[in-house]
Design a protein around this motif. Structure first.
Motif, PDB file in Angstrom:
ATOM      1  N   ASP A  48     -17.117   5.027  -7.719  1.00 13.52           N
ATOM      2  CA  ASP A  48     -16.135   6.216  -8.769  1.00 13.52           C
ATOM      3  C   ASP A  48     -14.352   5.864  -8.177  1.00 13.52           C
ATOM      4  N   LEU A  49     -13.812   6.534  -9.480  1.00  8.95           N
ATOM      5  CA  LEU A  49     -12.103   5.466  -9.268  1.00  8.95           C
ATOM      6  C   LEU A  49     -12.151   7.283  -9.220  1.00  8.95           C
ATOM      7  N   ILE A  50     -11.423   7.934  -8.180  1.00 12.46           N
ATOM      8  CA  ILE A  50     -11.266   8.621  -7.826  1.00 12.46           C
ATOM      9  C   ILE A  50      -9.105   8.940  -8.070  1.00 12.46           C
ATOM     10  N   LEU A  51      -8.922  10.215  -8.810  1.00 13.12           N
ATOM     11  CA  LEU A  51      -7.054  10.556  -8.585  1.00 13.12           C
ATOM     12  C   LEU A  51      -6.777  10.358  -7.988  1.00 13.12           C
ATOM     13  N   LYS A  52      -5.963  10.118  -7.032  1.00  6.92           N
ATOM     14  CA  LYS A  52      -5.230  10.820  -5.582  1.00  6.92           C
ATOM     15  C   LYS A  52      -4.095  11.331  -6.015  1.00  6.92           C
ATOM     16  N   LYS A  53      -2.914  11.137  -7.230  1.00  4.15           N
ATOM     17  CA  LYS A  53      -1.480  11.853  -7.522  1.00  4.15           C
ATOM     18  C   LYS A  53      -1.763  12.535  -8.691  1.00  4.15           C
ATOM     19  N   THR A  54      -1.850  12.918  -9.399  1.00  2.29           N
ATOM     20  CA  THR A  54      -1.365  13.720 -10.946  1.00  2.29           C
ATOM     21  C   THR A  54      -0.754  12.635 -11.831  1.00  2.29           C
ATOM     22  N   LEU A  55      -1.157  12.278 -13.210  1.00  2.00           N
ATOM     23  CA  LEU A  55      -0.751  11.437 -13.765  1.00  2.00           C
ATOM     24  C   LEU A  55       0.539  11.819 -14.904  1.00  2.00           C
ATOM     25  N   ASP A  56       1.465  11.242 -14.921  1.00  2.00           N
ATOM     26  CA  ASP A  56       2.422  11.530 -15.967  1.00  2.00           C
ATOM     27  C   ASP A  56       2.770  10.634 -16.936  1.00  2.00           C
ATOM     28  N   ARG A  57       1.782  11.155 -18.382  1.00  2.00           N
ATOM     29  CA  ARG A  57       2.583   9.872 -19.116  1.00  2.00           C
ATOM     30  C   ARG A  57       3.502   9.754 -19.755  1.00  2.00           C
ATOM     31  N   GLU A  58       4.938  10.845 -19.324  1.00  2.00           N
ATOM     32  CA  GLU A  58       5.996  10.384 -19.787  1.00  2.00           C
ATOM     33  C   GLU A  58       6.293   8.928 -18.871  1.00  2.00           C
ATOM     34  N   LYS A  59       6.515   9.068 -17.639  1.00  3.04           N
ATOM     35  CA  LYS A  59       6.713   7.969 -16.842  1.00  3.04           C
ATOM     36  C   LYS A  59       6.023   6.394 -17.336  1.00  3.04           C
ATOM     37  N   GLN A  60       4.395   6.454 -17.108  1.00  3.73           N
ATOM     38  CA  GLN A  60       3.745   5.916 -17.204  1.00  3.73           C
ATOM     39  C   GLN A  60       2.499   6.128 -18.603  1.00  3.73           C
ATOM     40  N   THR A  87     -20.150  -5.112  -2.111  1.00  2.38           N
ATOM     41  CA  THR A  87     -18.122  -3.721  -1.961  1.00  2.38           C
ATOM     42  C   THR A  87     -18.000  -3.847  -3.183  1.00  2.38           C
ATOM     43  N   TYR A  88     -16.844  -2.612  -3.689  1.00  3.67           N
ATOM     44  CA  TYR A  88     -15.780  -3.237  -4.594  1.00  3.67           C
ATOM     45  C   TYR A  88     -14.488  -2.613  -3.769  1.00  3.67           C
ATOM     46  N   LEU A  89     -13.435  -3.155  -4.936  1.00  2.00           N
ATOM     47  CA  LEU A  89     -11.966  -3.759  -4.566  1.00  2.00           C
ATOM     48  C   LEU A  89     -11.637  -2.904  -5.503  1.00  2.00           C
ATOM     49  N   LEU A  90     -10.207  -2.446  -5.197  1.00  6.69           N
ATOM     50  CA  LEU A  90      -9.512  -1.960  -6.846  1.00  6.69           C
ATOM     51  C   LEU A  90      -7.997  -2.745  -6.099  1.00  6.69           C
ATOM     52  N   SER A  91      -6.965  -2.833  -7.050  1.00  6.59           N
ATOM     53  CA  SER A  91      -6.083  -3.246  -6.809  1.00  6.59           C
ATOM     54  C   SER A  91      -4.915  -2.433  -6.374  1.00  6.59           C
ATOM     55  N   GLU A  92      -3.725  -2.512  -5.776  1.00  4.57           N
ATOM     56  CA  GLU A  92      -3.234  -1.501  -4.621  1.00  4.57           C
ATOM     57  C   GLU A  92      -2.425  -0.350  -6.820  1.00  4.57           C
ATOM     58  N   SER A  93      -2.742   0.555  -6.135  1.00  9.12           N
ATOM     59  CA  SER A  93      -2.522   1.680  -7.291  1.00  9.12           C
ATOM     60  C   SER A  93      -1.743   3.321  -6.963  1.00  9.12           C
ATOM     61  N   GLU A  94      -1.002   3.706  -7.061  1.00  8.96           N
ATOM     62  CA  GLU A  94      -0.462   4.887  -6.712  1.00  8.96           C
ATOM     63  C   GLU A  94      -1.284   5.996  -7.201  1.00  8.96           C
ATOM     64  N   TYR A  95      -1.651   5.550  -8.229  1.00  6.93           N
ATOM     65  CA  TYR A  95      -2.213   7.091  -8.324  1.00  6.93           C
ATOM     66  C   TYR A  95      -4.443   6.947  -7.796  1.00  6.93           C
ATOM     67  N   PHE A  96      -4.513   5.677  -7.383  1.00 11.27           N
ATOM     68  CA  PHE A  96      -5.941   5.405  -7.705  1.00 11.27           C
ATOM     69  C   PHE A  96      -7.109   4.899  -6.476  1.00 11.27           C
ATOM     70  N   ASN A  97      -8.016   5.238  -5.976  1.00 13.47           N
ATOM     71  CA  ASN A  97      -8.600   4.509  -5.165  1.00 13.47           C
ATOM     72  C   ASN A  97      -9.803   4.332  -5.498  1.00 13.47           C
ATOM     73  N   ILE A  98     -10.682   3.860  -5.102  1.00 16.12           N
ATOM     74  CA  ILE A  98     -12.286   4.076  -5.043  1.00 16.12           C
ATOM     75  C   ILE A  98     -13.168   4.186  -4.323  1.00 16.12           C
ATOM     76  N   GLU A  99     -14.109   4.840  -4.278  1.00 19.01           N
ATOM     77  CA  GLU A  99     -15.495   4.980  -2.878  1.00 19.01           C
ATOM     78  C   GLU A  99     -16.437   4.329  -3.791  1.00 19.01           C
ATOM     79  N   VAL A 100     -16.940   3.619  -3.276  1.00 15.64           N
ATOM     80  CA  VAL A 100     -18.066   2.851  -3.332  1.00 15.64           C
ATOM     81  C   VAL A 100     -19.746   3.749  -2.917  1.00 15.64           C
ATOM     82  N   GLN A 101     -20.495   3.873  -3.169  1.00 17.56           N
ATOM     83  CA  GLN A 101     -21.894   4.520  -3.210  1.00 17.56           C
ATOM     84  C   GLN A 101     -22.620   3.670  -2.950  1.00 17.56           C
ATOM     85  N   THR A 102     -24.048   4.142  -3.169  1.00 23.14           N
ATOM     86  CA  THR A 102     -25.026   3.233  -2.979  1.00 23.14           C
ATOM     87  C   THR A 102     -26.384   4.126  -3.795  1.00 23.14           C
ATOM     88  N   GLY A 103     -26.795   3.659  -4.738  1.00 24.07           N
ATOM     89  CA  GLY A 103     -27.433   3.944  -5.411  1.00 24.07           C
ATOM     90  C   GLY A 103     -29.073   3.551  -4.130  1.00 24.07           C
TER      91      GLY A 103
END
Length: 304
Positions: free
Chosen positions: A197-209, A173-189
């Motif tokens: 897969d990295l999934i965007l869970k909140k829209t980004l704001d370049r001016e903030k970060q 499996t894979y683990l991702l560090s805690e993030s306000e904007y991203f999480n992951i989904e583990v796939q089996t090939g």
């Protein structure tokens, strides 16, 4: 007459050769003796008592010149002719002798030969995988460019980790560090390989970060488990989502009549939080004066 004698002689040679082949084949054991051992066994470790398992008299092993022939680049195993024990000569690295993961099973094939009379035995030693390798990423850092206009729910493929071990000891499996904007989904090939897969869970704001720093961890299924990490660096790309703003909402200026042409009246200062061409500012104005006022006012755009 000579022709008949020649034919008889030729037949005699064929018969003798055939008898020799039959005798040789008769002395080859058609069964295969099978053993299983874990990789990385210490030198000198005993695998089994080969003489007992093959029904051989230990007292005759030296006299019959017993030897082992291993189909490998190194002599990993040998026989103690005094005890008949098969033992480890050199530590066996399963990933070295079976570098491909096309098959879970890995074998050392051995021929045991004795003379007077000639006997040949076939031995297979299965090398069992131990969790002696941690998952590794091909690169220490994974860089992604993602626009701040990207909608949430968008997916991004990440480089997968590899593990020299097989079966349950490979990447689980894979683990991702805690993030306000991203999480992951583990796939089996296919063939059970794992990727994330990295999934965007909140829209980004370049001016903030402008940069998001994450840690991706790959974990295998061994006990205890081993892991490997890679940095995921997300570069947030700018979109023109900010309008220029002035430092004041209104400027009051008093002008002395008969001021010389080119006199500096005041400074304007506008800023834009975007970057690159999206932050370039061009100044323009509209001027209302009475009909009696025929003077002109202009802007020096480089200075505002």
């Amino acid at each position: 007459m000579n022709c008949v004698a020649t034919i008889r002689t030729w037949k005699g040679y064929v018969l003798l050769e055939l008898i020799f082949i039959l005798l040789f084949v008769k002395n080859i054991s058609t069964s295969v003796t099978h053993y299983s051992i874990p990789e990385e066994m210490k030198e000198g470790s005993v695998v089994a008592n080969l003489a007992n398992d093959l029904g051989l008299d230990v007292k005759t092993l030296t006299k019959r010149k017993m030897r082992l022939d291993i189909i490998a680049s190194k002599k990993y195993l040998d026989v103690n002719k005094e005890t008949g024990e098969l033992y480890v000569v050199e530590k066996i690295d399963r990933e070295h002798i079976c570098p491909t993961k096309s098959s879970v099973s890995c074998y050392l094939r051995v021929e045991v030969t004795l003379e007077n009379p000639l006997r040949i035995f076939n031995i297979e030693v299965e090398i069992l995988d131990m969790n002696d390798n941690a998952p590794q990423f091909r690169r220490d850092a994974i860089h992604l460019d993602i626009s701040e206009a990207t909608p949430k729910g968008e997916r991004f493929s990440l480089s997968n980790a590899v593990d020299a071990d097989v079966g349950a000891n490979s990447v689980k499996t894979y683990l991702l560090s805690e993030s306000e904007y991203f999480n992951i989904e583990v796939q089996t090939g296919r063939e059970g390989s794992k990727f994330a897969d990295l999934i965007l869970k909140k829209t980004l704001d370049r001016e903030k970060q402008a940069i998001q720093n994450l840690i991706l961890t790959a974990v295998d299924g061994g006990s205890p488990a081993r892991s490997g990490t890679a940095s995921v660096i997300v570069h947030v790309l700018d979109t023109n989502d900010n309008a220029p703003t002035f430092d004041k909402s209104m400027y009051n200026v008093k002008i002395i009549e008969n001021s010389p042409i080119g006199s500096l009246l005041f400074h304007l200062n506008a800023t834009d939080l975007d970057e690159g061409s999206n932050s370039d500012i061009t100044y323009s104005y509209s001027l209302y004066t009475s009909e009696k006022n025929t003077g002109n006012i202009s802007f020096e755009s480089n200075h505002g």
